[in-house]
Every structure is written in structure tokens, then in C-alpha cells.
Scaffold this active site. Structure first.
Site, PDB file in Angstrom:
ATOM      1  N   SER A 166       0.773  -1.251  -0.036  1.00 18.53           N
ATOM      2  CA  SER A 166      -0.108   0.040   0.221  1.00 18.53           C
ATOM      3  C   SER A 166       0.881   1.400  -0.170  1.00 18.53           C
ATOM      4  CB  SER A 166      -0.824   0.119   1.226  1.00 18.53           C
ATOM      5  OG  SER A 166      -1.787  -1.217   1.476  1.00 18.53           O
ATOM      6  N   HIS A 221      -0.885  -2.670  -7.450  1.00 16.97           N
ATOM      7  CA  HIS A 221      -1.495  -2.278  -6.073  1.00 16.97           C
ATOM      8  C   HIS A 221      -3.193  -2.368  -6.354  1.00 16.97           C
ATOM      9  CE1 HIS A 221      -2.571   0.940  -2.949  1.00 16.97           C
ATOM     10  NE2 HIS A 221      -2.610  -0.278  -2.311  1.00 16.97           N
ATOM     11  N   GLU A 271      -3.375   0.366  -9.112  1.00 19.83           N
ATOM     12  CA  GLU A 271      -2.308   1.339  -9.455  1.00 19.83           C
ATOM     13  C   GLU A 271      -1.076   0.304  -9.904  1.00 19.83           C
ATOM     14  OE1 GLU A 271      -2.822   5.050  -6.639  1.00 19.83           O
ATOM     15  OE2 GLU A 271      -1.823   3.237  -5.719  1.00 19.83           O
ATOM     16  N   ASN A 314      -3.547   5.987  -1.863  1.00 23.26           N
ATOM     17  CA  ASN A 314      -3.272   6.297  -0.209  1.00 23.26           C
ATOM     18  C   ASN A 314      -2.613   7.563   0.150  1.00 23.26           C
ATOM     19  OD1 ASN A 314      -4.453   3.763   0.186  1.00 23.26           O
ATOM     20  ND2 ASN A 314      -2.655   2.565  -0.061  1.00 23.26           N
TER      21      ASN A 314
HETATM   22  C1  LIG Z   1      -5.592   0.479   1.613  1.00 24.01           C
HETATM   23  C2  LIG Z   1      -5.116   0.444   0.384  1.00 24.01           C
HETATM   24  O1  LIG Z   1      -3.862   0.147   0.029  1.00 24.01           O
HETATM   25  C3  LIG Z   1      -6.106   0.742  -0.839  1.00 24.01           C
HETATM   26  C4  LIG Z   1      -7.368   0.518  -0.594  1.00 24.01           C
HETATM   27  O2  LIG Z   1      -8.227  -0.484  -1.018  1.00 24.01           O
HETATM   28  S1  LIG Z   1      -8.120   1.909   0.226  1.00 24.01           S
HETATM   29  C5  LIG Z   1      -9.956   1.207   0.136  1.00 24.01           C
HETATM   30  C6  LIG Z   1     -10.696   1.436  -1.047  1.00 24.01           C
HETATM   31  N1  LIG Z   1     -12.030   0.689  -0.922  1.00 24.01           N
HETATM   32  C7  LIG Z   1     -13.171   1.651  -0.466  1.00 24.01           C
HETATM   33  O3  LIG Z   1     -12.932   2.857  -0.342  1.00 24.01           O
HETATM   34  C8  LIG Z   1     -14.223   1.003  -0.479  1.00 24.01           C
HETATM   35  C9  LIG Z   1     -15.459   1.729  -0.021  1.00 24.01           C
HETATM   36  N2  LIG Z   1     -16.869   1.172  -0.094  1.00 24.01           N
HETATM   37  C10 LIG Z   1     -17.221   0.690  -0.933  1.00 24.01           C
HETATM   38  O4  LIG Z   1     -17.005   1.167  -2.220  1.00 24.01           O
HETATM   39  C11 LIG Z   1     -18.696   0.119  -0.773  1.00 24.01           C
HETATM   40  O5  LIG Z   1     -19.067   0.178   0.576  1.00 24.01           O
HETATM   41  C12 LIG Z   1     -18.584  -1.499  -1.264  1.00 24.01           C
HETATM   42  C13 LIG Z   1     -18.119  -1.612  -2.701  1.00 24.01           C
HETATM   43  C14 LIG Z   1     -17.256  -1.998  -0.381  1.00 24.01           C
HETATM   44  C15 LIG Z   1     -19.670  -2.164  -0.955  1.00 24.01           C
HETATM   45  O6  LIG Z   1     -20.818  -1.664  -1.589  1.00 24.01           O
HETATM   46  P1  LIG Z   1     -22.291  -1.607  -1.165  1.00 24.01           P
HETATM   47  O7  LIG Z   1     -22.926  -0.889  -2.161  1.00 24.01           O
HETATM   48  O8  LIG Z   1     -22.354  -1.148   0.369  1.00 24.01           O
HETATM   49  O9  LIG Z   1     -22.567  -3.163  -1.070  1.00 24.01           O
HETATM   50  P2  LIG Z   1     -22.985  -4.376  -0.179  1.00 24.01           P
HETATM   51  O10 LIG Z   1     -24.118  -4.512   0.009  1.00 24.01           O
HETATM   52  O11 LIG Z   1     -22.088  -3.962   1.178  1.00 24.01           O
HETATM   53  O12 LIG Z   1     -22.201  -5.180  -1.026  1.00 24.01           O
HETATM   54  C16 LIG Z   1     -22.470  -5.633  -2.361  1.00 24.01           C
HETATM   55  C17 LIG Z   1     -22.069  -6.610  -2.835  1.00 24.01           C
HETATM   56  O13 LIG Z   1     -20.466  -6.339  -2.664  1.00 24.01           O
HETATM   57  C18 LIG Z   1     -20.020  -7.666  -2.372  1.00 24.01           C
HETATM   58  N3  LIG Z   1     -18.707  -7.470  -1.403  1.00 24.01           N
HETATM   59  C19 LIG Z   1     -19.113  -6.847  -0.497  1.00 24.01           C
HETATM   60  N4  LIG Z   1     -18.032  -6.637   0.465  1.00 24.01           N
HETATM   61  C20 LIG Z   1     -17.040  -7.444  -0.316  1.00 24.01           C
HETATM   62  C21 LIG Z   1     -15.895  -8.344  -0.085  1.00 24.01           C
HETATM   63  N5  LIG Z   1     -15.210  -7.679   1.152  1.00 24.01           N
HETATM   64  N6  LIG Z   1     -15.209  -9.101  -0.969  1.00 24.01           N
HETATM   65  C22 LIG Z   1     -16.005  -9.312  -1.949  1.00 24.01           C
HETATM   66  N7  LIG Z   1     -17.190  -8.894  -2.455  1.00 24.01           N
HETATM   67  C23 LIG Z   1     -17.757  -8.198  -1.445  1.00 24.01           C
HETATM   68  C24 LIG Z   1     -20.903  -8.562  -2.270  1.00 24.01           C
HETATM   69  O14 LIG Z   1     -21.046  -9.359  -3.636  1.00 24.01           O
HETATM   70  C25 LIG Z   1     -22.335  -7.691  -1.828  1.00 24.01           C
HETATM   71  O15 LIG Z   1     -23.254  -8.635  -2.397  1.00 24.01           O
HETATM   72  P3  LIG Z   1     -24.342  -8.864  -1.144  1.00 24.01           P
HETATM   73  O16 LIG Z   1     -25.123  -7.813  -1.163  1.00 24.01           O
HETATM   74  O17 LIG Z   1     -25.066 -10.178  -1.902  1.00 24.01           O
HETATM   75  O18 LIG Z   1     -23.669  -9.490   0.019  1.00 24.01           O
HETATM   76  N1  LIG Z   2      -6.240  -3.992   3.322  1.00 22.74           N
HETATM   77  C1  LIG Z   2      -6.243  -3.140   2.498  1.00 22.74           C
HETATM   78  O1  LIG Z   2      -7.520  -2.504   2.280  1.00 22.74           O
HETATM   79  C2  LIG Z   2      -5.508  -3.199   1.395  1.00 22.74           C
HETATM   80  C3  LIG Z   2      -4.079  -3.974   1.742  1.00 22.74           C
HETATM   81  N2  LIG Z   2      -3.123  -3.581   0.894  1.00 22.74           N
HETATM   82  C4  LIG Z   2      -2.000  -4.376   1.042  1.00 22.74           C
HETATM   83  O2  LIG Z   2      -1.946  -5.996   0.896  1.00 22.74           O
HETATM   84  C5  LIG Z   2      -1.099  -6.302   1.793  1.00 22.74           C
HETATM   85  C6  LIG Z   2      -1.966  -7.548   2.589  1.00 22.74           C
HETATM   86  O3  LIG Z   2      -3.016  -6.812   3.266  1.00 22.74           O
HETATM   87  P1  LIG Z   2      -4.273  -7.493   3.877  1.00 22.74           P
HETATM   88  O4  LIG Z   2      -4.768  -8.589   2.913  1.00 22.74           O
HETATM   89  O5  LIG Z   2      -5.270  -6.569   4.222  1.00 22.74           O
HETATM   90  O6  LIG Z   2      -3.743  -8.125   5.204  1.00 22.74           O
HETATM   91  P2  LIG Z   2      -4.280  -9.169   6.248  1.00 22.74           P
HETATM   92  O7  LIG Z   2      -3.808  -8.977   7.428  1.00 22.74           O
HETATM   93  O8  LIG Z   2      -5.694  -9.634   5.746  1.00 22.74           O
HETATM   94  O9  LIG Z   2      -3.377 -10.579   5.413  1.00 22.74           O
HETATM   95  C7  LIG Z   2      -2.118 -10.678   5.562  1.00 22.74           C
HETATM   96  C8  LIG Z   2      -1.955 -12.236   5.132  1.00 22.74           C
HETATM   97  O10 LIG Z   2      -0.486 -12.474   5.167  1.00 22.74           O
HETATM   98  C9  LIG Z   2       0.000 -13.438   5.992  1.00 22.74           C
HETATM   99  N3  LIG Z   2       1.312 -13.542   6.186  1.00 22.74           N
HETATM  100  C10 LIG Z   2       2.086 -12.739   7.171  1.00 22.74           C
HETATM  101  N4  LIG Z   2       3.474 -13.098   6.835  1.00 22.74           N
HETATM  102  C11 LIG Z   2       3.641 -13.950   5.805  1.00 22.74           C
HETATM  103  C12 LIG Z   2       4.569 -14.571   5.251  1.00 22.74           C
HETATM  104  N5  LIG Z   2       5.895 -14.295   5.768  1.00 22.74           N
HETATM  105  N6  LIG Z   2       4.411 -15.242   4.238  1.00 22.74           N
HETATM  106  C13 LIG Z   2       2.987 -15.663   3.567  1.00 22.74           C
HETATM  107  N7  LIG Z   2       1.911 -14.910   4.200  1.00 22.74           N
HETATM  108  C14 LIG Z   2       2.221 -14.098   5.446  1.00 22.74           C
HETATM  109  C15 LIG Z   2      -0.992 -13.460   7.085  1.00 22.74           C
HETATM  110  O11 LIG Z   2      -0.793 -14.528   8.121  1.00 22.74           O
HETATM  111  P3  LIG Z   2      -0.957 -14.263   9.451  1.00 22.74           P
HETATM  112  O12 LIG Z   2      -2.104 -13.713   9.744  1.00 22.74           O
HETATM  113  O13 LIG Z   2      -1.176 -15.620   9.952  1.00 22.74           O
HETATM  114  O14 LIG Z   2       0.203 -13.426  10.139  1.00 22.74           O
HETATM  115  C16 LIG Z   2      -2.074 -13.046   6.508  1.00 22.74           C
HETATM  116  O15 LIG Z   2      -3.045 -14.205   5.961  1.00 22.74           O
HETATM  117  C17 LIG Z   2      -0.536  -5.486   2.426  1.00 22.74           C
HETATM  118  O16 LIG Z   2       0.724  -5.055   1.917  1.00 22.74           O
HETATM  119  C18 LIG Z   2      -1.257  -4.252   2.561  1.00 22.74           C
HETATM  120  O17 LIG Z   2      -0.713  -2.808   2.692  1.00 22.74           O
HETATM  121  C19 LIG Z   2      -3.415  -3.092  -0.409  1.00 22.74           C
HETATM  122  C20 LIG Z   2      -4.466  -2.723  -0.889  1.00 22.74           C
HETATM  123  C21 LIG Z   2      -5.611  -2.566   0.199  1.00 22.74           C
END
Ligand SMILES: CC(=O)CC(=O)SCCNC(=O)CCNC(=O)[C@H](O)C(C)(C)COP(=O)(O)OP(=O)(O)OC[C@H]1O[C@@H](n2cnc3c(N)ncnc32)[C@H](O)[C@@H]1OP(=O)(O)O
Ligand SMILES: NC(=O)C1=CN([C@@H]2O[C@H](COP(=O)(O)OP(=O)(O)OC[C@H]3O[C@@H](n4cnc5c(N)ncnc54)[C@H](OP(=O)(O)O)[C@@H]3O)[C@@H](O)[C@H]2O)C=CC1
Length: 293
Positions: free
Chosen positions: A121, A142, A154, A192
Site C-alpha cells: 500500500s 496495487h 495502481e 493512499n
Molecule cells: C488501503 C489500500 O492500500 C487501498 C485501498 O484499497 S483503500 C480502500 C478502497 N476501498 C473503498 O474505499 C471501499 C469503499 N466502500 C465501497 O465502495 C462500498 O461500500 C463497497 C463496494 C465495499 C460495498 O458496496 P455496497 O453497495 O455497500 O454493497 P454491499 O451491499 O455491502 O455489498 C454489495 C456486494 O458487494 C460484494 N462485496 C461486499 N464486500 C465484499 C468483499 N469484502 N469482498 C468481496 N465482495 C464483497 C458482495 O457481493 C455484496 O453482495 P451481497 O449484497 O450479496 O452481499
Molecule cells: N487492506 C487493504 O485495504 C489493502 C491492503 N493492501 C496491502 O496488501 C497487503 C496485505 O494486506 P491485507 O490482505 O489487508 O492483510 P491481512 O492481514 O488480511 O493478510 C495478510 C496475510 O499475510 C499473511 N502473512 C504474514 N506473513 C506472511 C509470510 N511471511 N508469508 C506468507 N504470508 C504471510 C498473514 O498471515 P498471519 O495473519 O497468520 O500473519 C495474513 O494471512 C499489505 O501489504 C497491505 O498494505 C493493499 C490494498 C488494500
């Protein structure tokens, strides 16, 4: 060039890793899913099956497509299990030392022509690439959370990433039906860099008592039409991941405006990491989420 990517490996089977495996298998690629324990991978396979089944119920995919996708995913607890993949995407926890160790162990067994990618991320792709034997075939891919629903991926080139690697990664992402945004390799990239300071500010707003959890989330959902409130979204991303990203921004850009909120630090120290531990800014253990402040 991208026709060469037929089989991918995914390291880390958490919420992002299982989402990447899900969309890649649906797109017809063979997937090897790796994690440290067999329990972890088993639970990821159950999650993938549940999410595919929801797509079947909503008529987004057919039952046949669900079965075929599941049949394309195999699991492994060893790096050797990934050795003949064309592309391996690391999606383990957001900790640089853990990622470096993974790349060290992976590159020792992975075929030399394979591409290595990180779903990080925030961490420097150039620095991660430099810890491998193939910086020219290393790239940031990403994905956004939840992977099956979000349109964007990304792509981030490290300083040494070659054109063939970039083109292959772009074609791979396009094949998954996702849109590409190209980002330069600076801390936290584009999404991010913008999103996490907003979430951190929401946590400061809570910390300073400007509003409670419910008020802050309602304000941004109803007042700015965000699909989730910032605190709900932080719990969804994972508070450990949010903190790691803020730390990378703070250290990498050396600007106090990225200082992680002490309240975020406290939640992470408590092990209240959001949805994945059932407690964060909300408590998810009951029928519906209850704010914790
Ligand atoms: C941190 C990083 O590195 C980068 C990032 O990813 S930052 C985060 C970026 N993401 C966001 O900002 C998400 C913001 N949230 C949203 O856009 C919406 O809330 C959402 C798309 C997640 C869900 O949309 P919603 O309209 O509220 O729908 P919701 O009713 O919860 O779900 C719709 C469908 O999405 C699907 N869904 C929801 N969550 C899911 C998940 N975690 N995984 C897979 N499918 C999922 C399901 O098919 C669900 O259908 P059901 O209603 O049958 O369960
Ligand atoms: N969460 C988000 O919204 C997003 C996250 N990311 C990035 O994706 C990556 C994963 O995040 P996310 O899936 O949320 O994290 P989670 O905590 O859900 O999952 C991480 C997984 O990696 C496993 N793990 C830890 N160490 C190792 C290892 N040495 N070898 C193999 N597996 C390992 C963990 O196991 P255990 O729990 O047993 O340690 C766990 O199952 C991060 O780099 C995060 O920044 C990118 C986009 C969005």
C-alpha cells in the site's frame, strides 16, 4: 508479451491475497495461493468460495464459472510451490522486513524469467526491488479493497523496472477487467497518499472530541456521499495497515502533517485492528456493529 502470464502465485492469503486469487482465477489464470499456515489458506479458500457464490446468486457469474475458478486455485505453504509461476504477487502484511524476507526466500526458488510484484500500500517499490535478484522484473501492482468489486489497480515502476515487465503487468491487470492508474514511486502512491491522511484526520477528529464515531461516519457518508464513513473504512482496511501506511508517509516525506494519530496507535497496540479482529472503531461481535467510542 503478457500471454506469457498463465500461472500466478499469491503470497499472503488475507483479505487482499484471497481477492487477487479470486479475480485471477475467474479470469482463467492458474493460481497458487501461499500463506504461512494451512489453516490460513483453508479459511481463504472458504472466503473465496463464499464471495464467488455471492456473485453467482447476484447473477454476475455462472455456477460453472464459480466451479472452474475454484478448480484453478491450489494452495501451498512452501515457496517451492510457487517456483514455476510466471508472476508472483506478494500480499503479506505491510511490514518491510517481512516482505524483504519473503522476496529473499522466493527468488531463491522462482524461475529467473518470472516477474515479482508487490501489492504494498505504501512501501518504496525501488527499495523492495533492490532486495531481489531481479529489480528490472519487479513492479508494484496495487489492488484496491474489496478486490472483486473495485475497478482500479495502481501500477508502480521502481527505478529499474523494464518496459517488458510494465507491459506484461498492464496486460495482466487489463485481463482481470480492471483499470490501470500509473503512479510514480513515492510513499503511498496516489490513492493512499490522498485517502489515508483523510482517514488519519478523521481519527484526530475523534481523538480531539469533535465528534463521536457515529457522528464522524454519518457526516462523511451523508455530507460528502462517501460509500463508507472514514472510521468504518479504516476498520475495513485494517488499522494495522492504516498505521503502517501513515508511518511510511511520515518517515518518507518527513512532514508532520502525516503524523499518525496517537489514538490509531493505541487501537493497534490493543490488537483492535478492525473487522479482521472483530474490534476496531466498531465492535463487530454482535448482530450489528457497535461504536467503541
Ligand atoms: C488501503 C489500500 O492500500 C487501498 C485501498 O484499497 S483503500 C480502500 C478502497 N476501498 C473503498 O474505499 C471501499 C469503499 N466502500 C465501497 O465502495 C462500498 O461500500 C463497497 C463496494 C465495499 C460495498 O458496496 P455496497 O453497495 O455497500 O454493497 P454491499 O451491499 O455491502 O455489498 C454489495 C456486494 O458487494 C460484494 N462485496 C461486499 N464486500 C465484499 C468483499 N469484502 N469482498 C468481496 N465482495 C464483497 C458482495 O457481493 C455484496 O453482495 P451481497 O449484497 O450479496 O452481499
Ligand atoms: N487492506 C487493504 O485495504 C489493502 C491492503 N493492501 C496491502 O496488501 C497487503 C496485505 O494486506 P491485507 O490482505 O489487508 O492483510 P491481512 O492481514 O488480511 O493478510 C495478510 C496475510 O499475510 C499473511 N502473512 C504474514 N506473513 C506472511 C509470510 N511471511 N508469508 C506468507 N504470508 C504471510 C498473514 O498471515 P498471519 O495473519 O497468520 O500473519 C495474513 O494471512 C499489505 O501489504 C497491505 O498494505 C493493499 C490494498 C488494500
Amino acid at each position: 508479451m503478457a500471454a506469457m502470464i498463465k500461472k500466478i502465485g499469491v503470497i499472503g492469503s488475507g483479505q487482499m491475497g484471497n481477492g487477487i486469487a479470486h479475480v485471477a482465477a475467474l479470469a482463467g489464470l492458474d493460481v497458487v495461493l501461499n500463506d504461512v499456515s494451512s489453516d490460513r489458506v483453508k479459511s481463504a479458500m472458504a472466503t473465496i468460495n463464499g464471495n464467488l457464490s455471492r456473485q453467482v446468486a447476484k447473477k454476475i457469474i455462472t455456477e460453472d464459472a464459480r466451479k472452474q475458478a475454484l478448480g484453478r486455485i491450489v494452495s501451498t505453504e512452501t515457496m517451492e510451490g510457487l517456483s514455476d509461476c510466471d508472476l508472483v504477487i506478494e500480499s503479506a502484511v505491510e511490514k518491510e522486513e517481512i516482505k524483504r524476507k519473503i522476496f529473499h526466500d522466493l527468488c531463491a526458488v522462482l524461475k529467473p524469467e518470472a516477474i515479482v510484484a508487490s501489492n504494498t500500500s505504501s512501501i518504496s517499490i525501488t527499495r523492495l526491488a533492490a532486495s531481489t535478484d531481479r529489480p528490472e522484473r519487479f513492479i508494484g501492482i496495487h489492488f484496491m479493497n474489496p478486490v472483486p468489486l473495485m475497478e482500479l489497480v495502481e501500477l508502480i515502476r521502481g527505478i529499474a523496472t523494464d518496459d517488458a515487465t510494465f507491459d506484461a503487468a498492464k496486460e495482466f491487470v487489463t485481463r482481470l477487467g480492471k483499470q490501470v492508474a500509473v503512479s510514480e514511486d513515492f510513499p503511498a502512491f496516489i490513492v493512499n497518499r490522498i485517502l489515508l491522511p483523510m482517514i488519519n484526520e478523521a481519527i484526530y477528529t475523534l481523538y480531539e472530541g469533535v465528534g463521536n464515531v457515529e457522528a464522524i461516519d454519518a457526516a462523511m457518508k451523508l455530507g460528502a456521499h462517501h460509500p463508507m464513513g472514514p472510521l468504518e473504512l479504516a476498520d475495513f482496511i485494517g488499522l494495522d495497515t492504516c498505521l503502517s501506511i501513515m508511518q511510511v508517509l511520515h518517515e518518507g516525506l518527513a512532514d508532520s502533517k502525516y503524523r499518525p494519530c496517537p489514538l490509531l496507535v493505541k487501537y493497534v497496540e490493543a490488537g483492535w485492528l478492525g473487522r479482521k479482529t472483530q474490534r476496531g472503531f466498531y465492535d463487530y461481535r454482535g448482530d450489528k456493529p457497535v461504536p467503541t467510542r
